[in-house]
Scaffold this active site. Structure first.
Site: not given
Ligand code: BV8
Length: 222
Positions: A86, A103, A195
């Site tokens: 976050n 992040h 979760n």
């Molecule tokens: C990198 C900042 C290399 C921005 C964010 C193909 C395969 C694998 C990887 C990749 C691929 N293609 C590209 C990639 C890499 C890519 C990636 O993973 N893409 C995805 C889309 C496939 N990753 C990157 O580019 C990262 N960099 O890989 O560099 C490297 C690797 C290793 C080591 C060194 C270098 C950089 C990614 C960072 C992007 N920036 N955030 C901003 O915030 O504006 S990502 C952003 O979305 C968040 O920070 C978070 O990480 C991500 C997902 O968000 P979540 O936090 O999980 O939230 P979400 O809404 O998805 O889910 C909410 C959850 O809460 C749900 O499960 C829900 O059920 C639950 N929930 C809801 N309410 C509640 C609850 N649980 C409990 N109680 C509640 N009340």
């Protein structure tokens, strides 16, 4: 006992901050993956600044919830490393002594020209001059898709030395964070996820505690 915790947008949902899944990855009819990228910023810096200005205002108006407070309390009793995906400051405002923002954070500003970092004002615009080099190249100090997350060495070490790893409120869709449970498990940690429902990497955990974080985290910490 050494505990490593990873939090995601779900821990801040009950504080009123939208999760990525909740908004279906859309903002002003743009996919977040298009806004939260260096390419998106280069294409339309004013749009991206508007996106983060809104997030900064929302975060400032939000309050930490019982889940944030429970993790701050846990740090007083155990050797805890808290990693968050976050960019809000609710963990800090709940009293967590040390928060690893892998992040980046809404509170940070970064100069794309000279890499100078400073505290972000509430509202930023592409014309803002960098305090160090005066060039209009300021951006949010946020790790966008395609960029390298911060503090990875510390995070890998915390995963490899943890007795217990917990992921709270994250969908397990974004790497490298989505691979943390598998990494910790491979190094002997007990892995639990808290979760509302099952995450994309649920199979990496030994067990899941289902429910809203503001209830499940205080119960888990107790
Ligand atoms: C990198 C900042 C290399 C921005 C964010 C193909 C395969 C694998 C990887 C990749 C691929 N293609 C590209 C990639 C890499 C890519 C990636 O993973 N893409 C995805 C889309 C496939 N990753 C990157 O580019 C990262 N960099 O890989 O560099 C490297 C690797 C290793 C080591 C060194 C270098 C950089 C990614 C960072 C992007 N920036 N955030 C901003 O915030 O504006 S990502 C952003 O979305 C968040 O920070 C978070 O990480 C991500 C997902 O968000 P979540 O936090 O999980 O939230 P979400 O809404 O998805 O889910 C909410 C959850 O809460 C749900 O499960 C829900 O059920 C639950 N929930 C809801 N309410 C509640 C609850 N649980 C409990 N109680 C509640 N009340």
């Amino acid at each position: 006992m050494r505990i490593t915790v990873l939090t995601g947008a779900g821990i801040s949902a009950e504080s009123g901050l939208a999760t990525f899944r909740a908004v279906d990855g859309l903002w002003e009819s743009h996919r977040i993956e298009d806004v939260a990228t260096p390419e998106g910023f280069a294409a339309d810096p004013a749009l991206v600044h508007r996106f983060y200005n809104m997030r900064r205002e929302d975060a400032a108006a939000a309050q930490p919830n019982a889940a944030h407070l429970a993790l701050a309390e846990l740090a007083q009793r155990h050797d805890l490393v808290l990693v968050t995906q976050n960019v809000d400051d609710l963990h800090e405002r709940a009293g967590s002594p040390e928060v690893i923002h892998m992040h980046g954070a809404l509170a940070g500003a970064l100069c794309a020209a000279c890499s100078h970092r400073w505290s972000a004002p509430m509202v930023m615009s592409p014309e803002d001059p960098c305090p160090a080099c005066a060039r209009p190249a300021t951006r949010p100090d946020i790790v966008w898709f395609g960029e390298i997350p911060y503090h990875m060495d510390r995070i890998w070490e915390a995963l490899e030395s943890a007795d217990l790893f917990a992921a709270i409120g994250t969908s397990g869709n974004v790497y490298p964070a989505a691979g943390f449970a598998q990494h910790a498990r491979r190094h002997g940690a007990d892995c639990v996820e808290l979760n509302l429902d099952s995450s994309a990497n649920a199979r990496d955990f030994h067990r899941r505690i289902t429910g809203p974080a503001s209830r499940t985290v205080p119960e888990w910490v107790a």
